[in-house]
Enzyme design. Sequence first.
Site, PDB file in Angstrom:
ATOM      1  N   ALA A  65       0.863  -1.184   0.000  1.00 13.76           N
ATOM      2  CA  ALA A  65       0.000   0.000   0.000  1.00 13.76           C
ATOM      3  C   ALA A  65       0.901   1.237   0.000  1.00 13.76           C
ATOM      4  CB  ALA A  65      -0.895  -0.021   1.236  1.00 13.76           C
ATOM      5  N   GLY A 109       0.716  -5.016   1.025  1.00 18.35           N
ATOM      6  CA  GLY A 109      -0.469  -5.102   0.181  1.00 18.35           C
ATOM      7  C   GLY A 109      -0.195  -5.769  -1.164  1.00 18.35           C
ATOM      8  N   GLU A 112      -0.512  -9.312  -0.422  1.00 19.15           N
ATOM      9  CA  GLU A 112      -1.938  -9.552  -0.138  1.00 19.15           C
ATOM     10  C   GLU A 112      -2.766  -9.542  -1.425  1.00 19.15           C
ATOM     11  OE1 GLU A 112      -1.701  -6.394   2.782  1.00 19.15           O
ATOM     12  OE2 GLU A 112      -2.561  -7.729   4.282  1.00 19.15           O
ATOM     13  N   GLU A 132       4.869  -4.944   7.307  1.00 23.31           N
ATOM     14  CA  GLU A 132       4.145  -3.823   7.938  1.00 23.31           C
ATOM     15  C   GLU A 132       4.626  -3.537   9.348  1.00 23.31           C
ATOM     16  OE1 GLU A 132       2.735  -6.246   6.157  1.00 23.31           O
ATOM     17  OE2 GLU A 132       1.124  -5.432   4.905  1.00 23.31           O
TER      18      GLU A 132
HETATM   19  N1  CAA Z   1       4.655   3.128  -0.829  1.00 30.12           N
HETATM   20  C1  CAA Z   1       5.073   4.272  -1.407  1.00 30.12           C
HETATM   21  N2  CAA Z   1       6.249   4.362  -2.065  1.00 30.12           N
HETATM   22  C2  CAA Z   1       7.017   3.275  -2.132  1.00 30.12           C
HETATM   23  C3  CAA Z   1       6.631   2.045  -1.561  1.00 30.12           C
HETATM   24  C4  CAA Z   1       5.375   1.996  -0.882  1.00 30.12           C
HETATM   25  N3  CAA Z   1       4.918   0.870  -0.327  1.00 30.12           N
HETATM   26  N4  CAA Z   1       7.606   1.148  -1.782  1.00 30.12           N
HETATM   27  C5  CAA Z   1       8.561   1.767  -2.489  1.00 30.12           C
HETATM   28  N5  CAA Z   1       8.205   3.059  -2.696  1.00 30.12           N
HETATM   29  C6  CAA Z   1       8.952   4.094  -3.418  1.00 30.12           C
HETATM   30  C7  CAA Z   1      10.142   4.593  -2.589  1.00 30.12           C
HETATM   31  O1  CAA Z   1       9.734   5.571  -1.664  1.00 30.12           O
HETATM   32  C8  CAA Z   1      11.038   5.145  -3.679  1.00 30.12           C
HETATM   33  O2  CAA Z   1      10.545   6.408  -4.065  1.00 30.12           O
HETATM   34  P1  CAA Z   1      11.598   7.632  -4.331  1.00 30.12           P
HETATM   35  O3  CAA Z   1      12.439   7.161  -5.475  1.00 30.12           O
HETATM   36  O4  CAA Z   1      10.691   8.771  -4.678  1.00 30.12           O
HETATM   37  O5  CAA Z   1      12.379   7.798  -3.075  1.00 30.12           O
HETATM   38  C9  CAA Z   1      10.782   4.193  -4.860  1.00 30.12           C
HETATM   39  O6  CAA Z   1       9.545   3.545  -4.576  1.00 30.12           O
HETATM   40  C10 CAA Z   1      11.870   3.134  -4.980  1.00 30.12           C
HETATM   41  O7  CAA Z   1      11.989   2.483  -3.730  1.00 30.12           O
HETATM   42  P2  CAA Z   1      13.401   2.291  -2.979  1.00 30.12           P
HETATM   43  O8  CAA Z   1      14.335   3.405  -3.329  1.00 30.12           O
HETATM   44  O9  CAA Z   1      13.097   2.066  -1.530  1.00 30.12           O
HETATM   45  O10 CAA Z   1      13.891   0.961  -3.698  1.00 30.12           O
HETATM   46  P3  CAA Z   1      14.844  -0.173  -3.088  1.00 30.12           P
HETATM   47  O11 CAA Z   1      15.159  -1.082  -4.225  1.00 30.12           O
HETATM   48  O12 CAA Z   1      15.977   0.437  -2.333  1.00 30.12           O
HETATM   49  O13 CAA Z   1      13.944  -0.958  -1.996  1.00 30.12           O
HETATM   50  C11 CAA Z   1      11.933  -2.037  -1.250  1.00 30.12           C
HETATM   51  C12 CAA Z   1      12.837  -1.682  -2.442  1.00 30.12           C
HETATM   52  C13 CAA Z   1      12.661  -3.057  -0.335  1.00 30.12           C
HETATM   53  C14 CAA Z   1      10.675  -2.681  -1.812  1.00 30.12           C
HETATM   54  C15 CAA Z   1      11.601  -0.766  -0.439  1.00 30.12           C
HETATM   55  O14 CAA Z   1      11.099   0.230  -1.344  1.00 30.12           O
HETATM   56  C16 CAA Z   1      10.555  -0.972   0.620  1.00 30.12           C
HETATM   57  O15 CAA Z   1      10.852  -1.483   1.681  1.00 30.12           O
HETATM   58  N6  CAA Z   1       9.286  -0.556   0.365  1.00 30.12           N
HETATM   59  C17 CAA Z   1       8.212  -0.604   1.322  1.00 30.12           C
HETATM   60  C18 CAA Z   1       7.703  -2.017   1.510  1.00 30.12           C
HETATM   61  C19 CAA Z   1       6.624  -2.041   2.582  1.00 30.12           C
HETATM   62  O16 CAA Z   1       6.830  -1.707   3.717  1.00 30.12           O
HETATM   63  N7  CAA Z   1       5.401  -2.461   2.179  1.00 30.12           N
HETATM   64  C20 CAA Z   1       4.273  -2.536   3.061  1.00 30.12           C
HETATM   65  C21 CAA Z   1       3.439  -1.293   2.940  1.00 30.12           C
HETATM   66  S1  CAA Z   1       2.148  -1.209   4.162  1.00 30.12           S
HETATM   67  C22 CAA Z   1       0.883  -2.144   3.534  1.00 30.12           C
HETATM   68  O17 CAA Z   1       0.972  -2.683   2.454  1.00 30.12           O
HETATM   69  C23 CAA Z   1      -0.331  -2.252   4.406  1.00 30.12           C
HETATM   70  C24 CAA Z   1      -1.311  -3.282   3.991  1.00 30.12           C
HETATM   71  O18 CAA Z   1      -1.394  -4.340   4.550  1.00 30.12           O
HETATM   72  C25 CAA Z   1      -2.223  -3.038   2.897  1.00 30.12           C
END
Ligand code: CAA
Length: 258
Positions: A65, A109, A112, A132
């Site tokens: 998400a 998400g 999911e 999360e």
């Molecule tokens: N939401 C918004 N933006 C996101 C995102 C997310 N879930 N995941 C990645 N991005 C964005 C980053 O902010 C980044 O944007 P910028 O270039 O503008 O800074 C871009 O995508 C590229 O990401 P990274 O630079 O972080 O890329 P990476 O290769 O270094 O890492 C990753 C990849 C491990 C997937 C890392 O991006 C990450 O940990 N993302 C979040 C994963 C996460 O926590 N997901 C759970 C979300 S909560 C949820 O989903 C609730 C639910 O149950 C519905």
Amino acid sequence: MEYQTILVEQRERVGLITLNRPKALNALNDALIDELGAALDSFEADDGIGAIVITGSEKAFAAGADISAMAGWDYVDVYKSDFITRNWERVRRARKPIIAAVAGFALGGGCELAMMCDIIIAADTAKFGQPEVKLGILPGAGGTQRLPRAVGKAKAMDLCLTARFMDATEAEKAGLVSRVVPAERVLEEALGAAQAIASYSLPIVMMIKESINRAYESPLSEGLLFERRVFHAAFSLADKREGMAAFLEKRAAKFSHR
Ligand code: CAA
């Protein structure tokens, strides 16, 4: 319809939806989930579509998400808008089979969403996780419910509580994904499976999906009764007569999909 966050196309009898927010690793914001729902509506209403594939990019199926949207929301915001259930449930309600073709990250998400689909076909680059806990929240689109059903309690606890990622080999061994293929072939593999499904009788395919989903929601005796009722109903279809006649006449069946 003009879509901003997804690409939508038809390949023979298969509807293909590509999540397309590459700069945010396909983070699932409301706009994307609304468009996904609209695309599913149109594929479900179209008799020319027998199965659907949802895919992402090489780097990410979806990284979860959208954290930048969620960061500004408090309890009242998510409660009033019924965040997650409001529009995400559309995937679960789909009656035609959906295959998730997953390469790269399928996190939060994203994992999911893949689990709401009926089959997950993974690239060898796929990484599944429910991280999360690191954000100070918990999975909210079924992760704590569908993951233990798919991989068992121990592994679900491990993934949700430690936030570690599970690679494609581990996910296949655990029963989350049905096939693992080299990354460059994942979409082709999923489309091939979807074409096979779409070549069969559409009402029968829908009955099979509905019956298997019943296995998750009811005790065995209820599920078996449901299956028997649907099995008997299948005998009323022209596609049943065609399928059996084709077998006996040693030719390929030509289903009407009606
Ligand atoms: N939401 C918004 N933006 C996101 C995102 C997310 N879930 N995941 C990645 N991005 C964005 C980053 O902010 C980044 O944007 P910028 O270039 O503008 O800074 C871009 O995508 C590229 O990401 P990274 O630079 O972080 O890329 P990476 O290769 O270094 O890492 C990753 C990849 C491990 C997937 C890392 O991006 C990450 O940990 N993302 C979040 C994963 C996460 O926590 N997901 C759970 C979300 S909560 C949820 O989903 C609730 C639910 O149950 C519905």
